[in-house]
Motif scaffolding. Structure first.
Motif, mmCIF file in Angstrom:
data_model
loop_
_atom_site.group_PDB
_atom_site.id
_atom_site.type_symbol
_atom_site.label_atom_id
_atom_site.label_comp_id
_atom_site.label_asym_id
_atom_site.label_seq_id
_atom_site.Cartn_x
_atom_site.Cartn_y
_atom_site.Cartn_z
ATOM 1 N N ILE A 390 18.318 -5.596 41.273
ATOM 2 C CA ILE A 390 18.025 -6.496 40.269
ATOM 3 C C ILE A 390 16.916 -7.698 40.569
ATOM 4 O O ILE A 390 15.869 -7.759 40.174
ATOM 5 N N ALA A 391 17.979 -8.808 41.978
ATOM 6 C CA ALA A 391 17.313 -9.735 42.111
ATOM 7 C C ALA A 391 16.582 -9.737 43.499
ATOM 8 O O ALA A 391 15.815 -10.281 43.838
ATOM 9 N N GLY A 392 16.658 -8.094 43.871
ATOM 10 C CA GLY A 392 15.057 -8.256 44.517
ATOM 11 C C GLY A 392 15.374 -7.663 45.941
ATOM 12 O O GLY A 392 14.789 -8.652 47.207
ATOM 13 N N LEU A 393 16.506 -8.665 46.172
ATOM 14 C CA LEU A 393 17.429 -8.754 47.452
ATOM 15 C C LEU A 393 17.280 -7.475 48.960
ATOM 16 O O LEU A 393 17.715 -8.019 49.556
ATOM 17 N N ARG A 394 17.327 -6.096 48.199
ATOM 18 C CA ARG A 394 17.219 -5.036 49.009
ATOM 19 C C ARG A 394 16.112 -4.693 49.505
ATOM 20 O O ARG A 394 15.733 -3.950 50.174
#
Length: 489
Positions: A390-394
């Motif tokens: 969700i946080a775009g960290l991947r």
């Protein structure tokens, strides 16, 4: 008048593209059909990559001011108590399944100053980006309709109401029903909508019967909060008959009652939108001199706030590459790498939002799957996977090489002189960071920084020990020597 670039659309994506171009001295015109900025309630938060992008352009202090105001409104909704009101500390949600911050791996929260800024709504972001773009020299014309254009190998002739503008390039950031996309003939395949959603800020009575947060019921989904009067509903009876019709208090009242079972009375509508889960993506983001970004390139349901953040990522990726093409120093294939890098990210977001629709459906198979995911979300691995997605960290671009840092957003670094890596990206240049100078010996307080090449969009392009630096520089910056890249130690 001749411009290097015309940007269609003055939403956050168009304004971000304009700012990125103007930062590099590009003559850019933004055209917007609306006379005034649209203050209708939309996205309410940004993710880590978006916060990092804005930090790298010096905008973090303005974001903090907005977030503090948002915290004050949330405190009012909770009754003024210090974090009370029964609302737990969360790290996001997946289809309304809350992710407890206590279940997420602590490393999730270790992303420097930018990682602590999330509660920035779309209207505030648009205001900040408009001020930023204009200060850099971009021109914004409001109340102007782009009616047609003619693209040639040498440029684009854009028709604006009674005016004609000559430009080198046209960037469509004009939303999900993009005129630019349609006129240019981009393919836009995908899946049809099955829901009608509403999001609104209202004045209502009977709201004490509504549960706070996300609620999945036998007839749909409703959300109450996190600020006073904010409601969201999702009904699974198909898309709206007329999505453009005015949204009335009676329509919202009926939707809230249907999904919640609570007999509320909506007395006044302050702001309201309809949405669906129409999910489509352009097969390419470029056709000759015409490019797409944001919702013009991809549309999907708004769950998880992915659309705004996906569009800002497009703008950061495109801006410096298009500027390099205009300035004449772009290496072969640089501009085409925009689609190559951003299209897979967009495709992932479409699948991510489709999956959330699937587990919210009011039918037995979806509810069974929802239960399994809810159980997984209460494990450290499950909660961390969902929250980091969700946080775009991947997110990672496939740039080749073996080092896992290559293709990802550069880590938060405090350098030997006390500056942060983000400080050196304010000018929009690439940075070669790392190593030590004789003036800055390594100490426990200032450890040696790993040597890495960081692109203007903050993406790591090379790490020491993983390939040849000169080749990496040539790939992203053309025929220049390593000594010509700005170095921060």
């Amino acid at each position: 008048m001749t411009y290097d670039v015309v940007v269609a659309g003055a939403g956050p994506v168009g304004l971000m593209v304009a700012g990125e171009l103007a930062l590099r001295g590009i003559r850019v015109l933004v055209v917007e059909r609306l006379i005034e900025p649209d203050l209708t309630i939309k996205a309410g938060a940004i993710n880590v990559p978006t916060a990092e992008a804005l930090d790298r352009r010096g905008l973090l202090p303005r974001l903090r001011e907005v977030q503090e105001a948002a915290f004050a409104r949330m405190k009012q909704f909770r009754g003024g108590g210090g974090g009370g009101g029964g609302m737990p500390r969360v790290a996001g949600h997946f289809g309304g399944i809350w992710l407890s911050a206590d279940d997420v791996d602590p490393s999730f929260f270790e992303h420097g100053p930018a990682g602590s800024v999330q509660l920035v709504g779309q209207a505030d972001l648009e205001r900040i980006l408009a001020e930023h773009a204009v200060a850099l020299g971009a021109e914004i014309r409001r109340g102007v309709t782009l009616s047609d254009f003619n693209s040639t190998p040498d440029g684009v002739r854009v028709e604006l109401d009674d005016d004609v503008v000559e430009a080198g390039w046209l960037v469509g950031c004009d939303g999900g029903r993009s005129v630019v996309r349609k006129l240019a003939g981009f393919d836009f395949p995908g899946t049809d909508p099955v829901i009608t959603g509403h999001q609104a800020i209202v004045e209502m009575s009977g709201a004490e019967g509504l549960s706070r947060g996300w609620n999945v019921t036998g007839t749909g989904v409703y959300v109450h909060g996190p600020v006073p009067g904010r409601v969201l509903t999702v009904e699974f009876d198909g898309p709206p008959i007329d999505r453009d019709a005015p949204i009335t208090a009676a329509e919202l009242e009926a939707s809230i009652r249907h999904t919640s079972g609570v007999e509320v009375t909506v007395e006044r509508v302050l702001s309201a939108t309809r949405f669906t889960d129409n999910a489509r993506q352009a097969t390419s983001y470029r056709r000759g001199r015409v490019l797409l970004a944001g919702d013009a390139a991809h549309v999907h349901s708004p769950f998880g706030g992915q659309g705004l953040n996906l569009g800002i990522g497009d703008a950061m990726n495109l801006g410096w590459k298009l500027a390099a093409e205009i300035r004449g120093w772009a290496p072969a294939g640089l501009l085409d790498s925009y689609t190559e890098e951003r299209h897979p990210i967009g495709a992932w977001v479409l699948e991510w939002t489709r999956a959330q629709i699937a587990i919210m459906k009011p039918e037995p198979y979806a509810r069974a799957l929802r239960g399994v995911l809810a159980d997984l979300s209460r494990t450290t691995d499950g909660a961390t996977y969902l929250a980091s997605s969700i946080a775009g960290l991947r997110q990672r671009y496939d740039l080749g090489g073996d080092d896992p840092r290559v293709g990802r957003s550069a880590p938060e670094l405090v350098l030997a002189d006390g500056s942060r890596l983000a400080d050196h990206l304010h000018s929009g240049n690439g940075v070669l960071v790392g190593g030590r100078t004789s003036e800055a010996p390594e100490t426990p307080e200032t450890p040696e920084t790993p040597e890495m090449l960081v692109r203007p969009d903050g993406i790591v392009a090379w790490v020491d020990g993983d390939g040849d630096l000169d080749k990496a520089v040539a790939r992203w910056f053309g025929d220049i020597r390593v000594e010509g890249v700005a170095r921060a130690v």
